[in-house]
Design a protein around this motif. Structure first.
Motif, PDB file in Angstrom:
ATOM      1  N   SER A   1       0.897  -9.407  37.926  1.00 16.08           N
ATOM      2  CA  SER A   1       0.666 -10.857  37.846  1.00 16.08           C
ATOM      3  C   SER A   1      -0.189 -11.337  39.013  1.00 16.08           C
ATOM      4  CB  SER A   1       1.985 -11.623  37.791  1.00 16.08           C
ATOM      5  OG  SER A   1       2.709 -11.448  38.991  1.00 16.08           O
ATOM      6  N   GLU A   2      -0.010 -10.771  40.178  1.00 21.03           N
ATOM      7  CA  GLU A   2      -0.822 -11.153  41.334  1.00 21.03           C
ATOM      8  C   GLU A   2      -2.291 -10.814  41.087  1.00 21.03           C
ATOM      9  OE1 GLU A   2      -0.948 -10.469  46.172  1.00 21.03           O
ATOM     10  OE2 GLU A   2       0.048  -8.984  44.907  1.00 21.03           O
TER      11      GLU A   2
ATOM     12  N   MET B   1      -2.019 -17.500  46.526  1.00 18.41           N
ATOM     13  CA  MET B   1      -3.010 -16.574  47.031  1.00 18.41           C
ATOM     14  C   MET B   1      -4.285 -17.333  47.389  1.00 18.41           C
ATOM     15  SD  MET B   1      -5.815 -14.114  45.827  1.00 18.41           S
ATOM     16  CE  MET B   1      -6.223 -15.419  44.787  1.00 18.41           C
ATOM     17  N   GLN B   2      -4.711 -17.168  48.613  1.00 19.95           N
ATOM     18  CA  GLN B   2      -5.931 -17.804  49.098  1.00 19.95           C
ATOM     19  C   GLN B   2      -7.031 -16.748  49.225  1.00 19.95           C
ATOM     20  OE1 GLN B   2      -6.097 -21.200  49.768  1.00 19.95           O
ATOM     21  NE2 GLN B   2      -4.058 -21.210  48.874  1.00 19.95           N
ATOM     22  N   ILE B   3      -8.278 -17.154  49.026  1.00 18.70           N
ATOM     23  CA  ILE B   3      -9.406 -16.226  49.163  1.00 18.70           C
ATOM     24  C   ILE B   3      -9.417 -15.618  50.564  1.00 18.70           C
ATOM     25  CG2 ILE B   3     -11.938 -16.051  49.203  1.00 18.70           C
ATOM     26  CD1 ILE B   3     -10.747 -16.345  46.373  1.00 18.70           C
ATOM     27  N   GLY B   4      -9.130 -16.417  51.571  1.00 16.13           N
ATOM     28  CA  GLY B   4      -9.098 -15.918  52.949  1.00 16.13           C
ATOM     29  C   GLY B   4      -8.055 -14.838  53.178  1.00 16.13           C
ATOM     30  N   ASP B   5      -7.029 -14.790  52.330  1.00 16.47           N
ATOM     31  CA  ASP B   5      -5.986 -13.765  52.455  1.00 16.47           C
ATOM     32  C   ASP B   5      -6.444 -12.416  51.921  1.00 16.47           C
ATOM     33  OD1 ASP B   5      -4.293 -15.740  53.439  1.00 16.47           O
ATOM     34  OD2 ASP B   5      -3.392 -16.121  51.474  1.00 16.47           O
ATOM     35  N   ILE B   6      -7.420 -12.413  51.028  1.00 22.13           N
ATOM     36  CA  ILE B   6      -7.840 -11.140  50.425  1.00 22.13           C
ATOM     37  C   ILE B   6      -9.233 -10.688  50.847  1.00 22.13           C
ATOM     38  CG2 ILE B   6      -6.337 -11.388  48.405  1.00 22.13           C
ATOM     39  CD1 ILE B   6      -8.825 -12.164  46.810  1.00 22.13           C
TER      40      ILE B   6
ATOM     41  N   THR C   1      -1.377  -2.147  49.755  1.00 23.32           N
ATOM     42  CA  THR C   1      -0.085  -2.821  49.753  1.00 23.32           C
ATOM     43  C   THR C   1      -0.215  -4.287  49.368  1.00 23.32           C
ATOM     44  OG1 THR C   1      -0.300  -3.300  52.106  1.00 23.32           O
ATOM     45  CG2 THR C   1       0.886  -1.275  51.488  1.00 23.32           C
ATOM     46  N   ARG C   2      -1.480  -4.755  49.258  1.00 25.93           N
ATOM     47  CA  ARG C   2      -1.719  -6.147  48.863  1.00 25.93           C
ATOM     48  C   ARG C   2      -3.115  -6.260  48.246  1.00 25.93           C
ATOM     49  NH1 ARG C   2      -4.828  -9.156  52.668  1.00 25.93           N
ATOM     50  NH2 ARG C   2      -5.325  -7.978  54.545  1.00 25.93           N
ATOM     51  N   MET C   3      -3.392  -7.396  47.641  1.00 24.12           N
ATOM     52  CA  MET C   3      -4.714  -7.660  47.058  1.00 24.12           C
ATOM     53  C   MET C   3      -5.759  -7.658  48.164  1.00 24.12           C
ATOM     54  SD  MET C   3      -4.531  -8.157  43.748  1.00 24.12           S
ATOM     55  CE  MET C   3      -6.211  -8.709  43.601  1.00 24.12           C
ATOM     56  N   ARG C   4      -6.910  -7.070  47.862  1.00 24.01           N
ATOM     57  CA  ARG C   4      -8.033  -7.044  48.805  1.00 24.01           C
ATOM     58  C   ARG C   4      -9.309  -7.331  48.032  1.00 24.01           C
ATOM     59  NH1 ARG C   4      -6.594  -4.596  53.789  1.00 24.01           N
ATOM     60  NH2 ARG C   4      -8.402  -5.783  54.476  1.00 24.01           N
ATOM     61  N   GLY C   5     -10.330  -7.805  48.728  1.00 24.84           N
ATOM     62  CA  GLY C   5     -11.592  -8.108  48.076  1.00 24.84           C
ATOM     63  C   GLY C   5     -12.790  -7.638  48.879  1.00 24.84           C
ATOM     64  N   VAL C   6     -13.897  -7.451  48.168  1.00 28.86           N
ATOM     65  CA  VAL C   6     -15.198  -7.113  48.747  1.00 28.86           C
ATOM     66  C   VAL C   6     -16.212  -8.029  48.069  1.00 28.86           C
ATOM     67  CG1 VAL C   6     -17.023  -5.354  48.812  1.00 28.86           C
ATOM     68  CG2 VAL C   6     -14.648  -4.703  49.264  1.00 28.86           C
ATOM     69  N   PHE C   7     -17.120  -8.598  48.859  1.00 31.17           N
ATOM     70  CA  PHE C   7     -18.154  -9.459  48.294  1.00 31.17           C
ATOM     71  C   PHE C   7     -19.527  -8.900  48.644  1.00 31.17           C
ATOM     72  CE2 PHE C   7     -21.175 -12.883  48.104  1.00 31.17           C
ATOM     73  CZ  PHE C   7     -20.807 -13.570  46.959  1.00 31.17           C
ATOM     74  N   LEU C   8     -20.388  -8.797  47.634  1.00 40.99           N
ATOM     75  CA  LEU C   8     -21.768  -8.338  47.831  1.00 40.99           C
ATOM     76  C   LEU C   8     -22.731  -9.376  47.286  1.00 40.99           C
ATOM     77  CD1 LEU C   8     -21.569  -4.753  46.267  1.00 40.99           C
ATOM     78  CD2 LEU C   8     -21.366  -5.304  48.668  1.00 40.99           C
ATOM     79  N   ARG C   9     -23.794  -9.621  48.026  1.00 43.97           N
ATOM     80  CA  ARG C   9     -24.909 -10.388  47.485  1.00 43.97           C
ATOM     81  C   ARG C   9     -26.106  -9.449  47.467  1.00 43.97           C
ATOM     82  NH1 ARG C   9     -27.116 -14.556  50.996  1.00 43.97           N
ATOM     83  NH2 ARG C   9     -28.908 -13.206  51.206  1.00 43.97           N
ATOM     84  N   LEU C  10     -26.599  -9.172  46.274  1.00 48.14           N
ATOM     85  CA  LEU C  10     -27.707  -8.238  46.119  1.00 48.14           C
ATOM     86  C   LEU C  10     -29.040  -8.937  46.358  1.00 48.14           C
ATOM     87  CD1 LEU C  10     -26.540  -6.422  42.855  1.00 48.14           C
ATOM     88  CD2 LEU C  10     -26.131  -5.736  45.229  1.00 48.14           C
ATOM     89  N   ASP C  11     -29.971  -8.217  46.987  1.00 51.76           N
ATOM     90  CA  ASP C  11     -31.326  -8.736  47.192  1.00 51.76           C
ATOM     91  C   ASP C  11     -31.999  -9.038  45.863  1.00 51.76           C
ATOM     92  OD1 ASP C  11     -31.302  -8.662  49.945  1.00 51.76           O
ATOM     93  OD2 ASP C  11     -32.242  -6.689  50.074  1.00 51.76           O
TER      94      ASP C  11
ATOM     95  N   ALA D   1     -15.636  -7.975  44.185  1.00 48.72           N
ATOM     96  CA  ALA D   1     -14.774  -6.887  43.698  1.00 48.72           C
ATOM     97  C   ALA D   1     -13.353  -7.116  44.197  1.00 48.72           C
ATOM     98  CB  ALA D   1     -15.305  -5.547  44.190  1.00 48.72           C
ATOM     99  N   LEU D   2     -12.394  -6.977  43.294  1.00 50.36           N
ATOM    100  CA  LEU D   2     -10.979  -7.147  43.635  1.00 50.36           C
ATOM    101  C   LEU D   2     -10.249  -5.820  43.490  1.00 50.36           C
ATOM    102  CD1 LEU D   2     -10.177 -10.516  41.879  1.00 50.36           C
ATOM    103  CD2 LEU D   2     -10.022 -10.061  44.327  1.00 50.36           C
TER     104      LEU D   2
END
Length: 153
Positions: free
Chosen positions: A110-111, A1-6, A73-83, A101-102
């Protein structure tokens, strides 16, 4: 699993404001709902349920909230940078400004654990955290996360 995939660039918010932990999680839920075709209330409920079991603030200004959600259907992610950092009840009592967030399908045990471990290891790197705090765009944040993971592999 690569970060770019999620983590898609569209699921990255480079500068957002949230007065508290709940609002930060609400922002993550809204971004997830918009990008993954989910109901934001259901996403927020999943995140809040996990937080009720214990804070996902892992230290050094980082939180890795996560939830299993129907409709994925697969792992997904959200990234936030707070002020401004917010209290996340983190293990080191430091406020959080970097949130990855995952979200996993209900049956991805396991994934899901591998993804949590990968993101946590990645964000333990002090240099990367500082670069993420200085990045101005979602593209820059995405590049840092993907490049750093490749370098660490």
């Amino acid at each position: 699993m690569q970060i770019g995939d999620i983590l898609d660039r569209a699921a990255i918010a480079a500068r957002v404001s949230a007065p508290n932990k709940r609002q930060a999680l609400t922002l993550a839920a809204e971004i997830a709902a918009r990008n993954f075709g989910l109901d934001s209330a259901v996403v927020l409920e999943g995140l809040l349920a996990r937080e009720a079991a214990g804070s996902t603030g892992v230290g050094h200004g980082v939180a890795v909230p996560h939830a299993r959600l129907e409709g994925l259907t697969r792992m997904r992610g959200v990234f936030l940078r707070l002020d401004q950092p917010v209290d996340f009840e983190a293990v080191d009592d430091q406020p959080v400004d970097l949130i990855f967030a995952l979200f996993a399908p209900p049956n991805a045990s396991s994934e899901h654990l591998r993804a949590l471990a990968r993101v946590s290891r990645l964000l333990r790197q002090g240099d990367l955290r500082e670069h993420l705090r200085q990045a101005h765009t979602p593209d820059a944040i995405h590049a840092l996360l993907v490049q750093e993971q490749s370098a660490a592999a």
